[in-house]
Design a protein around this motif. Structure first.
Motif, PDB file in Angstrom:
ATOM      1  N   VAL A  64       0.854  -1.194   0.000  1.00 36.65           N
ATOM      2  CA  VAL A  64       0.000   0.000   0.000  1.00 36.65           C
ATOM      3  C   VAL A  64       0.885   1.238   0.000  1.00 36.65           C
ATOM      4  O   VAL A  64       1.830   1.329   0.787  1.00 36.65           O
ATOM      5  CB  VAL A  64      -0.911   0.034   1.247  1.00 36.65           C
ATOM      6  N   THR A  65       0.584   2.179  -0.878  1.00 35.16           N
ATOM      7  CA  THR A  65       1.289   3.463  -0.846  1.00 35.16           C
ATOM      8  C   THR A  65       0.386   4.563  -1.355  1.00 35.16           C
ATOM      9  O   THR A  65      -0.480   4.333  -2.217  1.00 35.16           O
ATOM     10  CB  THR A  65       2.579   3.435  -1.673  1.00 35.16           C
ATOM     11  N   MET A  66       0.584   5.757  -0.823  1.00 34.58           N
ATOM     12  CA  MET A  66      -0.160   6.930  -1.256  1.00 34.58           C
ATOM     13  C   MET A  66       0.731   7.906  -2.026  1.00 34.58           C
ATOM     14  O   MET A  66       0.332   9.027  -2.313  1.00 34.58           O
ATOM     15  CB  MET A  66      -0.765   7.662  -0.046  1.00 34.58           C
ATOM     16  N   VAL A  67       1.948   7.483  -2.389  1.00 36.73           N
ATOM     17  CA  VAL A  67       2.887   8.401  -3.036  1.00 36.73           C
ATOM     18  C   VAL A  67       3.014   8.140  -4.537  1.00 36.73           C
ATOM     19  O   VAL A  67       3.895   8.686  -5.187  1.00 36.73           O
ATOM     20  CB  VAL A  67       4.274   8.348  -2.363  1.00 36.73           C
ATOM     21  N   THR A  68       2.119   7.324  -5.106  1.00 41.00           N
ATOM     22  CA  THR A  68       2.146   7.054  -6.541  1.00 41.00           C
ATOM     23  C   THR A  68       2.043   8.360  -7.323  1.00 41.00           C
ATOM     24  O   THR A  68       1.242   9.231  -6.981  1.00 41.00           O
ATOM     25  CB  THR A  68       0.977   6.134  -6.929  1.00 41.00           C
ATOM     26  N   TYR A  69       2.833   8.484  -8.373  1.00 43.90           N
ATOM     27  CA  TYR A  69       2.834   9.712  -9.173  1.00 43.90           C
ATOM     28  C   TYR A  69       2.389   9.404 -10.603  1.00 43.90           C
ATOM     29  O   TYR A  69       2.802   8.405 -11.180  1.00 43.90           O
ATOM     30  CB  TYR A  69       4.245  10.319  -9.200  1.00 43.90           C
ATOM     31  N   PRO A  70       1.535  10.242 -11.203  1.00 42.84           N
ATOM     32  CA  PRO A  70       0.930  11.456 -10.630  1.00 42.84           C
ATOM     33  C   PRO A  70      -0.499  11.236 -10.148  1.00 42.84           C
ATOM     34  O   PRO A  70      -1.093  12.108  -9.538  1.00 42.84           O
ATOM     35  CB  PRO A  70       0.929  12.421 -11.822  1.00 42.84           C
ATOM     36  N   ASN A  71      -1.085  10.031 -10.441  1.00 38.83           N
ATOM     37  CA  ASN A  71      -2.473   9.756 -10.087  1.00 38.83           C
ATOM     38  C   ASN A  71      -2.597   8.340  -9.535  1.00 38.83           C
ATOM     39  O   ASN A  71      -1.636   7.569  -9.523  1.00 38.83           O
ATOM     40  CB  ASN A  71      -3.375   9.904 -11.326  1.00 38.83           C
ATOM     41  N   ASN A  72      -3.804   7.986  -9.107  1.00 33.68           N
ATOM     42  CA  ASN A  72      -4.065   6.610  -8.693  1.00 33.68           C
ATOM     43  C   ASN A  72      -3.716   5.659  -9.838  1.00 33.68           C
ATOM     44  O   ASN A  72      -4.105   5.888 -10.993  1.00 33.68           O
ATOM     45  CB  ASN A  72      -5.535   6.423  -8.331  1.00 33.68           C
ATOM     46  N   LEU A  73      -2.996   4.601  -9.513  1.00 33.23           N
ATOM     47  CA  LEU A  73      -2.564   3.650 -10.533  1.00 33.23           C
ATOM     48  C   LEU A  73      -3.340   2.351 -10.477  1.00 33.23           C
ATOM     49  O   LEU A  73      -3.845   1.877 -11.489  1.00 33.23           O
ATOM     50  CB  LEU A  73      -1.063   3.356 -10.365  1.00 33.23           C
ATOM     51  N   GLU A  74      -3.458   1.767  -9.285  1.00 34.80           N
ATOM     52  CA  GLU A  74      -4.009   0.417  -9.211  1.00 34.80           C
ATOM     53  C   GLU A  74      -4.558   0.115  -7.830  1.00 34.80           C
ATOM     54  O   GLU A  74      -3.989   0.494  -6.819  1.00 34.80           O
ATOM     55  CB  GLU A  74      -2.910  -0.608  -9.541  1.00 34.80           C
ATOM     56  N   GLY A  75      -5.698  -0.580  -7.817  1.00 36.62           N
ATOM     57  CA  GLY A  75      -6.217  -1.217  -6.619  1.00 36.62           C
ATOM     58  C   GLY A  75      -6.603  -2.622  -7.029  1.00 36.62           C
ATOM     59  O   GLY A  75      -7.544  -2.800  -7.805  1.00 36.62           O
ATOM     60  N   SER A  76      -5.876  -3.641  -6.563  1.00 40.50           N
ATOM     61  CA  SER A  76      -6.069  -4.975  -7.134  1.00 40.50           C
ATOM     62  C   SER A  76      -5.940  -6.076  -6.103  1.00 40.50           C
ATOM     63  O   SER A  76      -5.326  -5.908  -5.045  1.00 40.50           O
ATOM     64  CB  SER A  76      -5.046  -5.218  -8.249  1.00 40.50           C
ATOM     65  N   ILE A  77      -6.537  -7.229  -6.454  1.00 37.89           N
ATOM     66  CA  ILE A  77      -6.329  -8.464  -5.713  1.00 37.89           C
ATOM     67  C   ILE A  77      -6.134  -9.583  -6.730  1.00 37.89           C
ATOM     68  O   ILE A  77      -6.925  -9.724  -7.663  1.00 37.89           O
ATOM     69  CB  ILE A  77      -7.490  -8.782  -4.748  1.00 37.89           C
TER      70      ILE A  77
END
Length: 350
Positions: free
Chosen positions: A242-255
């Motif tokens: 989990v990270t909130m520093v992805t640049y520049p936007n949300n990249l992925e939420g996956s399982i």
């Protein structure tokens, strides 16, 4: 509705869309700007949907709201709590003590002990306690869970969850409570909790967690990034990042679930589409295009259906999607992860 910030619009739309069985009678927030914005949003939404707009009382603090109920100037059947996470505990206890059912946004509390007390007080006063876990209503996740429960994966070896989102420093600076340890928690407690919920809800009880947390680039008290090694009681192994520093936007939420008879990945930016799907014993071809969906926001589309379920529970004694007892499992995992990061030990979960 207690708390008129970022998530409140989802609650307001859900209340309006279920207006045939419920009525919004009060808004409460200590920010004049927030409460006026929520009031106008609800009024405009009702007008847009041609829904009758009834009088709503506005309260600047929680004590005044509860006193109005106690003095019978207001009749509250359900209090929806969307305040900073660290306030959910005391606000739930106060509401339940006055025989008010409670719906709390995630997380229901920051500590397992607080959550247990919330459940105890609600049971003592014979009121319901709900925790919003709207991702359980995602069609992608409902299909994935059914595959697990029906053993279509065969022997599952590995489960991997990724949450690579972008929360800039301005996000934290806009509200003083964000990123604080006592009111918010970090990336795992705030943004990651819906994904932690999947560890138990889809796969099963977790046996142990070994975790590292870190502040990489955000000026906050809590973590902006973390990684977990996970072992389930049934022997399955897994990881979560989990990270909130992805640049520049949300990249992925996956399982991703990998088994010897099936493998699947639900991804997109917020668990909204299957990116990989193969099963040995698939009897009928699944139309994944009808299961996948587009999102306007990472919250998904489940609040409306969640409210509908709560009303079913309160009016018709239906089975709830997520009770306080259900929600405490993800809190146990998160608390264990924080303890592991602090102690450097593998933490076993009771």
């Amino acid at each position: 509705l207690l708390g008129c910030g970022r998530i409140s619009k989802n609650h307001l739309k859900s209340l309006a869309d279920n207006n045939d069985r419920c009525e919004l009678v009060a808004l409460c927030d200590n920010s004049h700007e927030n409460i006026q914005s929520a009031y106008m949003f609800y009024k405009d939404y009702c007008n847009l949907k041609n829904i009758q707009f009834n009088k709503i009382l506005l309260f600047s603090n929680y004590e005044k709201l509860l006193n109005a109920h106690i003095n019978e100037k207001l009749n509250l059947d359900l209090l929806s709590i969307a305040t900073p996470s660290g306030l959910h505990y005391q606000q739930t206890i106060a509401a339940a003590s006055h025989k008010i059912n409670v719906c709390t946004e995630k997380p229901m509390a920051l500590k397992v002990e607080e959550a247990e007390e919330m459940i105890r007080v609600c049971n003592k006063n014979n009121v319901k306690l709900f925790e919003v876990k709207q991702n359980r209503l995602n069609p992608t996740l409902k299909l994935l869970r059914s595959k697990v429960k029906n053993n279509h994966f065969g022997q599952i070896a590995i489960v991997n969850l990724n949450l690579f989102w972008h929360r800039p420093q301005t996000y934290y600076d806009n509200d003083a409570w964000r990123g604080t340890i006592n009111l918010d928690g970090g990336a795992l407690m705030n943004q990651g909790i819906h994904y932690v919920d999947l560890l138990d809800w889809i796969i099963g009880p977790v046996e142990s967690v070994f975790a590292h947390t870190a502040k990489i680039s955000r000026d906050i008290e809590a973590e902006d990034s973390c990684v977990l090694n996970i072992k389930w009681r049934n022997g399955i192994l897994g990881t979560m990042a989990v990270t909130m520093v992805t640049y520049p936007n949300n990249l992925e939420g996956s399982i991703t679930i990998i088994g010897d008879k099936g493998t699947a990945k639900v991804g997109g930016k917020a668990l909204n589409k299957f990116e990989y799907y193969f099963f040995d014993n698939e009897q009928n071809e699944i139309d994944l295009d009808s299961i996948n969906y587009q999102i306007k926001e990472v919250y998904g589309n489940g609040h409306n259906e969640y409210y509908s379920n709560m009303l079913d529970v309160l009016l018709e004694n239906a089975k709830p999607i997520c009770t306080g007892k259900d929600g405490i499992e993800s809190l146990k995992i998160i608390n264990a992860a924080y303890l592991s990061s602090k102690s450097g030990n593998n933490i076993f979960i009771k």
